[in-house]
Design an enzyme around this catalytic site. Structure first.
Site, PDB file in Angstrom:
ATOM      1  N   LEU A   1       0.799  -1.365   0.274  1.00  0.00           N
ATOM      2  CA  LEU A   1       0.265  -0.098  -0.024  1.00  0.00           C
ATOM      3  C   LEU A   1       0.693   1.734   0.258  1.00  0.00           C
ATOM      4  O   LEU A   1       0.532   2.421   0.197  1.00  0.00           O
ATOM      5  CB  LEU A   1      -0.733   0.275   1.468  1.00  0.00           C
ATOM      6  CG  LEU A   1      -2.134  -0.845   1.321  1.00  0.00           C
ATOM      7  CD1 LEU A   1      -2.705  -1.125   2.221  1.00  0.00           C
ATOM      8  CD2 LEU A   1      -3.033  -0.727  -0.101  1.00  0.00           C
ATOM      9  N   HIS A   2       2.044   1.180   0.123  1.00  0.00           N
ATOM     10  CA  HIS A   2       2.648   2.108   0.163  1.00  0.00           C
ATOM     11  C   HIS A   2       2.730   3.088  -1.473  1.00  0.00           C
ATOM     12  O   HIS A   2       3.518   4.614  -1.139  1.00  0.00           O
ATOM     13  CB  HIS A   2       4.289   1.778   0.864  1.00  0.00           C
ATOM     14  CG  HIS A   2       5.113   3.236   0.840  1.00  0.00           C
ATOM     15  ND1 HIS A   2       6.016   3.508   0.239  1.00  0.00           N
ATOM     16  CD2 HIS A   2       5.171   3.603   2.434  1.00  0.00           C
ATOM     17  CE1 HIS A   2       6.614   4.617   1.108  1.00  0.00           C
ATOM     18  NE2 HIS A   2       6.299   4.903   1.969  1.00  0.00           N
TER      19      HIS A   2
END
Length: 85
Positions: free
Chosen positions: A14-15
Site C-alpha cells: 500500500l506504500h
C-alpha cells in the site's frame, strides 16, 4: 462491524500506487474505516498519510474494518484494491 483480512499483492504494498486509490475508495462513503497491519494498531483509512505510513509490503496481511451502512460492499472494494497485483 465488518472485517476483511487481505494479503497485499501490490508490487510494494500500500506504500505505492494502490494507496491513493485505496484512500479514495474509503473516503467515498460516510463510513468509519480503519486499516492495520496484522496484529498492529488500526489507522484511519481515509488519510493518505496514515495509510502510506503503514508501509505494508507485498505478501503482508492487513485487516480492514468498517462500520455503517454499505460497509460490506466497501470492504469488498478495498480488499480488491489491496490484493490486486
Amino acid at each position: 462491524m465488518a472485517e476483511r483480512k487481505v494479503t497485499v499483492e501490490a508490487e510494494v504494498g500500500l506504500h505505492a500506487r494502490p494507496a491513493a486509490t485505496f484512500v479514495q475508495a474509503a473516503a467515498k462513503a460516510d463510513i468509519d474505516v480503519t486499516v492495520a497491519r496484522q496484529g498492529g494498531q488500526p489507522v484511519n483509512a481515509k488519510s493518505i498519510l496514515m495509510v502510506m505510513g503503514l508501509d505494508v509490503r507485498q505478501g503482508e496481511t492487513i485487516v480492514i474494518r468498517a462500520e455503517g451502512e454499505g460497509a460490506e460492499e466497501l470492504l469488498d472494494e478495498l480488499a480488491a484494491i489491496a490484493s490486486a497485483p
